[in-house]
Design a protein around this motif. Sequence first.
Motif, short mmCIF file in Angstrom:
data_model
loop_
_atom_site.label_atom_id
_atom_site.label_comp_id
_atom_site.label_asym_id
_atom_site.label_seq_id
_atom_site.Cartn_x
_atom_site.Cartn_y
_atom_site.Cartn_z
N ALA A 44 38.09 68.07 23.64
CA ALA A 44 36.93 67.55 22.93
C ALA A 44 36.33 68.62 22.05
CB ALA A 44 35.88 67.04 23.92
N ASP A 45 35.59 68.18 21.07
CA ASP A 45 34.72 69.04 20.27
C ASP A 45 33.33 68.44 20.36
OD1 ASP A 45 36.62 70.84 19.34
OD2 ASP A 45 36.98 69.75 17.48
N ILE A 46 32.31 69.30 20.46
CA ILE A 46 30.93 68.85 20.46
C ILE A 46 30.18 69.66 19.42
CG2 ILE A 46 30.21 70.35 22.37
CD1 ILE A 46 28.41 67.96 23.27
N ARG A 47 29.38 68.98 18.63
CA ARG A 47 28.63 69.65 17.57
C ARG A 47 27.42 70.36 18.17
NH1 ARG A 47 31.72 70.57 13.56
NH2 ARG A 47 29.85 71.33 12.60
N VAL A 48 27.14 71.56 17.65
CA VAL A 48 25.96 72.34 18.00
C VAL A 48 25.39 72.80 16.65
CG1 VAL A 48 25.04 74.29 19.30
CG2 VAL A 48 27.06 73.08 20.15
N GLY A 49 24.51 72.01 16.09
CA GLY A 49 24.03 72.30 14.74
C GLY A 49 25.18 72.21 13.77
N LEU A 50 25.38 73.26 12.96
CA LEU A 50 26.48 73.28 12.00
C LEU A 50 27.78 73.80 12.62
CD1 LEU A 50 24.56 74.65 8.88
CD2 LEU A 50 25.14 72.27 9.43
N SER A 51 27.72 74.19 13.89
CA SER A 51 28.89 74.73 14.59
C SER A 51 29.45 73.71 15.55
CB SER A 51 28.49 75.99 15.37
OG SER A 51 27.98 76.97 14.50
N ARG A 52 30.50 74.11 16.23
CA ARG A 52 31.07 73.26 17.26
C ARG A 52 31.58 74.11 18.40
NH1 ARG A 52 37.11 72.77 16.15
NH2 ARG A 52 37.36 74.09 14.33
N VAL A 53 31.71 73.47 19.54
CA VAL A 53 32.31 74.07 20.72
C VAL A 53 33.47 73.17 21.11
CG1 VAL A 53 31.97 74.65 23.16
CG2 VAL A 53 30.15 75.12 21.51
N SER A 54 34.62 73.76 21.36
CA SER A 54 35.76 72.99 21.84
C SER A 54 35.78 73.05 23.35
CB SER A 54 37.08 73.56 21.27
OG SER A 54 37.14 73.33 19.88
N ILE A 55 36.18 71.94 23.95
CA ILE A 55 36.15 71.80 25.41
C ILE A 55 37.51 71.34 25.90
CG2 ILE A 55 35.15 70.43 27.28
CD1 ILE A 55 32.53 70.42 25.65
N SER A 56 37.95 72.00 26.96
CA SER A 56 39.18 71.59 27.65
C SER A 56 38.79 70.85 28.92
CB SER A 56 40.02 72.81 28.02
OG SER A 56 41.13 72.40 28.80
N GLY A 57 39.48 69.77 29.21
CA GLY A 57 39.20 68.98 30.40
C GLY A 57 39.99 69.43 31.61
N ARG A 58 40.00 70.72 31.85
CA ARG A 58 40.66 71.26 33.04
C ARG A 58 40.06 72.61 33.37
NH1 ARG A 58 44.10 75.41 31.87
NH2 ARG A 58 44.85 75.57 29.75
N ALA A 59 40.22 73.01 34.60
CA ALA A 59 39.74 74.34 35.01
C ALA A 59 40.62 75.40 34.35
CB ALA A 59 39.80 74.46 36.53
N PRO A 60 40.06 76.59 34.08
CA PRO A 60 40.87 77.64 33.47
C PRO A 60 41.92 78.17 34.45
CG PRO A 60 38.74 78.52 34.06
CD PRO A 60 38.68 77.04 34.32
N GLY A 61 43.05 78.55 33.90
CA GLY A 61 44.07 79.21 34.71
C GLY A 61 43.67 80.65 34.98
N ALA A 62 44.35 81.28 35.90
CA ALA A 62 44.00 82.64 36.32
C ALA A 62 43.99 83.64 35.16
CB ALA A 62 44.97 83.11 37.41
N ALA A 63 44.85 83.45 34.18
CA ALA A 63 44.94 84.40 33.07
C ALA A 63 44.13 83.96 31.86
CB ALA A 63 46.41 84.56 32.68
N GLU A 64 43.30 82.92 31.98
CA GLU A 64 42.58 82.39 30.83
C GLU A 64 41.10 82.80 30.79
OE1 GLU A 64 44.89 78.38 29.69
OE2 GLU A 64 43.87 78.34 31.62
N GLY A 65 40.71 83.72 31.61
CA GLY A 65 39.33 84.18 31.58
C GLY A 65 38.44 83.37 32.49
N GLY A 66 37.29 83.90 32.78
CA GLY A 66 36.40 83.21 33.70
C GLY A 66 35.09 82.82 33.06
N GLY A 67 34.18 83.76 32.98
CA GLY A 67 32.85 83.43 32.51
C GLY A 67 32.70 83.58 31.02
N ALA A 68 31.61 83.02 30.54
CA ALA A 68 31.30 83.16 29.12
C ALA A 68 29.79 83.10 28.96
CB ALA A 68 31.93 82.04 28.32
N LEU A 69 29.28 83.80 27.98
CA LEU A 69 27.90 83.70 27.57
C LEU A 69 27.93 83.26 26.12
CD1 LEU A 69 24.82 84.22 27.78
CD2 LEU A 69 25.30 86.55 27.04
N VAL A 70 27.32 82.12 25.84
CA VAL A 70 27.33 81.59 24.49
C VAL A 70 25.92 81.69 23.93
CG1 VAL A 70 27.88 79.59 23.06
CG2 VAL A 70 29.17 79.99 25.17
N ILE A 71 25.76 82.33 22.78
CA ILE A 71 24.47 82.46 22.12
C ILE A 71 24.37 81.39 21.05
CG2 ILE A 71 23.00 83.92 20.69
CD1 ILE A 71 24.30 86.35 22.09
N VAL A 72 23.28 80.61 21.12
CA VAL A 72 23.04 79.54 20.16
C VAL A 72 21.70 79.83 19.48
CG1 VAL A 72 22.75 77.05 19.83
CG2 VAL A 72 24.28 77.90 21.64
#
Length: 126
Positions: A44-72
Motif C-alpha cells: 500500500a501507499d498512504i499519502r502524508v501531505g505531499l509525501s507518501r509512505v509505502s506499507i508492506s503487509g507482512r512483518a519484517p524479515g530478520a535482515a530487513e531492519g527493525g525500528g524506524a523513526l519517521v519525522i513528519v
Amino acid sequence: MGFTEVVPYLYYEDADAAIEWLERVLGFGPSTRWRMGGDVTREADIRVGLSRVSISGRAPGAAEGGGALVIVHVDDVAALHARVVAAEPGLDVEEPAQQPYGPITLMVTDPWGYRWNFWQGEADPP
C-alpha cells in the motif's frame, strides 16, 4: 544529484489495521492498496501531505531492519495533538514540546511500535 523524494517503507503484519489507524488517528490518507487476489492488503501507499509512505503487509524479515523513526512536518502540532487524543482515548501521548534545537514536536507511537515524530518548525543547528 537530482533527488526528488524519499519514501519510507514500513512493515506492518496487518497492513489494513495499520492503514485504518493511520487514517483515523493521525489523519493520513488517502491510501492505495494492492490486495493481489485476496482480501488482505499486501502492499500500500498512504499519502502524508505531499509525501507518501509505502506499507508492506507482512512483518519484517530478520535482515530487513527493525525500528524506524519517521519525522513528519506539520503546520500545527497542537491541533494534531488534539486530534490524536480525541481519536484514540487512552493513548499515552505527551503534550507538544518546544525543543532546544528548534521545532515544537509531538511523538506518537503507533500500536505496531513505529515512532511518528511530528515537527512544527525546523531544527536550528548550534
